[in-house]
Motif scaffolding. Sequence first.
Motif, PDB file in Angstrom:
ATOM      1  N   GLY A 108       0.778  -1.231   0.000  1.00 22.17           N
ATOM      2  CA  GLY A 108       0.000   0.000   0.000  1.00 22.17           C
ATOM      3  C   GLY A 108       0.806   1.275   0.000  1.00 22.17           C
ATOM      4  O   GLY A 108       0.269   2.353   0.294  1.00 22.17           O
ATOM      5  N   ALA A 109       2.083   1.209  -0.331  1.00 19.43           N
ATOM      6  CA  ALA A 109       2.914   2.415  -0.363  1.00 19.43           C
ATOM      7  C   ALA A 109       2.485   3.331  -1.501  1.00 19.43           C
ATOM      8  O   ALA A 109       2.123   2.877  -2.587  1.00 19.43           O
ATOM      9  N   THR A 110       2.539   4.622  -1.251  1.00 24.40           N
ATOM     10  CA  THR A 110       2.252   5.630  -2.269  1.00 24.40           C
ATOM     11  C   THR A 110       3.563   6.123  -2.872  1.00 24.40           C
ATOM     12  O   THR A 110       4.642   5.854  -2.323  1.00 24.40           O
ATOM     13  N   PRO A 111       3.511   6.860  -3.982  1.00 21.40           N
ATOM     14  CA  PRO A 111       4.746   7.401  -4.565  1.00 21.40           C
ATOM     15  C   PRO A 111       5.550   8.250  -3.585  1.00 21.40           C
ATOM     16  O   PRO A 111       6.781   8.222  -3.597  1.00 21.40           O
ATOM     17  N   GLU A 112       4.858   8.999  -2.710  1.00 20.01           N
ATOM     18  CA  GLU A 112       5.577   9.834  -1.736  1.00 20.01           C
ATOM     19  C   GLU A 112       6.382   8.976  -0.763  1.00 20.01           C
ATOM     20  O   GLU A 112       7.507   9.332  -0.392  1.00 20.01           O
ATOM     21  N   ILE A 113       5.812   7.857  -0.349  1.00 19.31           N
ATOM     22  CA  ILE A 113       6.518   6.968   0.581  1.00 19.31           C
ATOM     23  C   ILE A 113       7.705   6.314  -0.107  1.00 19.31           C
ATOM     24  O   ILE A 113       8.800   6.218   0.470  1.00 19.31           O
ATOM     25  N   LEU A 114       7.523   5.870  -1.341  1.00 18.96           N
ATOM     26  CA  LEU A 114       8.638   5.260  -2.079  1.00 18.96           C
ATOM     27  C   LEU A 114       9.765   6.262  -2.278  1.00 18.96           C
ATOM     28  O   LEU A 114      10.947   5.916  -2.159  1.00 18.96           O
ATOM     29  N   LEU A 115       9.416   7.505  -2.582  1.00 16.92           N
ATOM     30  CA  LEU A 115      10.433   8.542  -2.771  1.00 16.92           C
ATOM     31  C   LEU A 115      11.214   8.769  -1.485  1.00 16.92           C
ATOM     32  O   LEU A 115      12.448   8.904  -1.500  1.00 16.92           O
ATOM     33  N   ALA A 116      10.515   8.787  -0.346  1.00 15.35           N
ATOM     34  CA  ALA A 116      11.191   8.986   0.936  1.00 15.35           C
ATOM     35  C   ALA A 116      12.115   7.814   1.254  1.00 15.35           C
ATOM     36  O   ALA A 116      13.238   8.004   1.737  1.00 15.35           O
ATOM     37  N   VAL A 117      11.674   6.589   0.965  1.00 14.87           N
ATOM     38  CA  VAL A 117      12.513   5.410   1.214  1.00 14.87           C
ATOM     39  C   VAL A 117      13.779   5.472   0.364  1.00 14.87           C
ATOM     40  O   VAL A 117      14.894   5.250   0.850  1.00 14.87           O
ATOM     41  N   GLY A 118      13.617   5.794  -0.923  1.00 14.20           N
ATOM     42  CA  GLY A 118      14.775   5.842  -1.804  1.00 14.20           C
ATOM     43  C   GLY A 118      15.786   6.900  -1.425  1.00 14.20           C
ATOM     44  O   GLY A 118      16.987   6.737  -1.666  1.00 14.20           O
ATOM     45  N   ALA A 119      15.329   7.989  -0.815  1.00 16.76           N
ATOM     46  CA  ALA A 119      16.227   9.099  -0.482  1.00 16.76           C
ATOM     47  C   ALA A 119      16.819   9.006   0.911  1.00 16.76           C
ATOM     48  O   ALA A 119      17.651   9.839   1.285  1.00 16.76           O
ATOM     49  N   ASN A 120      16.406   8.007   1.708  1.00 18.11           N
ATOM     50  CA  ASN A 120      16.837   7.981   3.110  1.00 18.11           C
ATOM     51  C   ASN A 120      17.398   6.634   3.537  1.00 18.11           C
ATOM     52  O   ASN A 120      17.211   6.203   4.683  1.00 18.11           O
ATOM     53  N   TYR A 121      18.113   5.966   2.634  1.00 19.90           N
ATOM     54  CA  TYR A 121      18.805   4.734   3.011  1.00 19.90           C
ATOM     55  C   TYR A 121      20.010   5.092   3.889  1.00 19.90           C
ATOM     56  O   TYR A 121      20.841   5.911   3.509  1.00 19.90           O
ATOM     57  N   ARG A 122      20.100   4.480   5.060  1.00 18.44           N
ATOM     58  CA  ARG A 122      21.193   4.773   5.987  1.00 18.44           C
ATOM     59  C   ARG A 122      21.931   3.529   6.447  1.00 18.44           C
ATOM     60  O   ARG A 122      22.712   3.589   7.399  1.00 18.44           O
ATOM     61  N   GLY A 123      21.675   2.406   5.823  1.00 15.82           N
ATOM     62  CA  GLY A 123      22.366   1.189   6.211  1.00 15.82           C
ATOM     63  C   GLY A 123      21.887   0.695   7.550  1.00 15.82           C
ATOM     64  O   GLY A 123      20.910   1.188   8.119  1.00 15.82           O
ATOM     65  N   THR A 124      22.587  -0.288   8.065  1.00 16.44           N
ATOM     66  CA  THR A 124      22.213  -0.855   9.359  1.00 16.44           C
ATOM     67  C   THR A 124      23.052  -0.237  10.453  1.00 16.44           C
ATOM     68  O   THR A 124      24.184   0.185  10.227  1.00 16.44           O
ATOM     69  N   VAL A 125      22.487  -0.166  11.636  1.00 15.89           N
ATOM     70  CA  VAL A 125      23.192   0.339  12.812  1.00 15.89           C
ATOM     71  C   VAL A 125      23.214  -0.778  13.832  1.00 15.89           C
ATOM     72  O   VAL A 125      22.198  -1.406  14.108  1.00 15.89           O
ATOM     73  N   SER A 126      24.401  -1.062  14.377  1.00 11.79           N
ATOM     74  CA  SER A 126      24.535  -2.148  15.339  1.00 11.79           C
ATOM     75  C   SER A 126      23.746  -1.857  16.601  1.00 11.79           C
ATOM     76  O   SER A 126      23.411  -0.712  16.903  1.00 11.79           O
ATOM     77  N   ALA A 127      23.479  -2.928  17.349  1.00 12.31           N
ATOM     78  CA  ALA A 127      22.733  -2.765  18.605  1.00 12.31           C
ATOM     79  C   ALA A 127      23.501  -1.890  19.581  1.00 12.31           C
ATOM     80  O   ALA A 127      22.920  -1.123  20.338  1.00 12.31           O
ATOM     81  N   ASP A 128      24.845  -1.998  19.569  1.00 16.47           N
ATOM     82  CA  ASP A 128      25.648  -1.179  20.490  1.00 16.47           C
ATOM     83  C   ASP A 128      25.481   0.296  20.191  1.00 16.47           C
ATOM     84  O   ASP A 128      25.445   1.125  21.085  1.00 16.47           O
ATOM     85  N   ALA A 129      25.374   0.631  18.902  1.00 23.72           N
ATOM     86  CA  ALA A 129      25.283   2.042  18.523  1.00 23.72           C
ATOM     87  C   ALA A 129      23.954   2.641  18.909  1.00 23.72           C
ATOM     88  O   ALA A 129      23.853   3.845  19.114  1.00 23.72           O
ATOM     89  N   THR A 130      22.899   1.808  19.012  1.00 21.44           N
ATOM     90  CA  THR A 130      21.588   2.335  19.364  1.00 21.44           C
ATOM     91  C   THR A 130      21.335   2.316  20.854  1.00 21.44           C
ATOM     92  O   THR A 130      20.318   2.814  21.314  1.00 21.44           O
TER      93      THR A 130
END
Length: 342
Positions: A108-130
């Motif tokens: 059910g994603a809209t174009p706005e949601i897909l655009l936000a996902v594509g522009a905000n990839y940040r990789g994974t963050v380890s549990a220690d970092a969070t």
Amino acid sequence: MKQPAFCFHFQVLAVAALAGLVWLMPQTTSQSKTLPTNDHGMVAFAQSNRRTDSRRSGPVKRPIRRTALINALRINGLSTAELVREIERRGVDFSLTPDVEEELLAAGATPEILLAVGANYRGTVSADATNNETDAPTPNPPSEPSTSSRLSGTPIRHPPPKPPEPDYDDVFEQGLAAVRADDFDLAIRHFTTAASLQPTNPRAFSMLGMTYLYWRPDLAAAESNMRRAMALGGNAIFRVRHDHDGFFSTFCVGSLFISANDITFRADDGEHTFAATRDIIREVKLNSFVGSEYGAFHIKVRSEQNKVKNFNFAPGSNQRYEAELAVRLYDAGQEMNRLYRD
């Protein structure tokens, strides 16, 4: 007895050497206070600065996982604007590959949601970092027991470290996962915990209102939480059918989001959307004819050509009380909107 000449000269040289050593000592001390000039020292200094900056900026937020985003889309309990804000705030830990895009569209994603996902990839963050203790200063080691303690043999017990506080986003996502698993009592516990962690964040109150309305029926609790969410700038969420032909013979199913500022709709398949701010909404009332047997209500909106368009919605329960609640909350939102403007 007269000393030999060479002994006198040796004493003079010894005194001069001692004076020179005394003169050099302050210079050596002052130089030890300057920044290190070798490469290893500069690296250590830079790392120290980065640790300080990290502590100042707080713990690193874990990016949104794909499963968590799909849960939110499937439940359709966050408006498009809310999802986009969360994606921009936290980022995602997955890339928008063609397969992932197809999966999100199916959810059910809209174009706005897909655009936000594509522009905000940040990789994974380890549990220690969070962890809330990220880059915290190393605690002082326990002091040596005193002589009397050593002699008496009394053990010294140090208090255990405090566990990190629950994270709002983690607890909220656990609530979404519980809804998807049809464990609604657990979902209510998670959303209640999240609301206690951040009492000014409307998302948990929105989901509590939705859960109490549809899955653990309690109309009073549903309305109370919906009003709280709206007062905090969030939404009251209603599951509705959007009429396509004026007779509800063809329709799409989705969520209607009522806030103090606007009303929006997103179909579960993401294909049909509706958005209207209060300044162009002319009327929100129960229907006396179209879909009245389903407890339907309508929203009249002024278009750009100054014409009025009518949108009909039937509540998911087919019960009039649900439509009456939607209209009542819209009217309450008008007063909230005036308070925001003032």
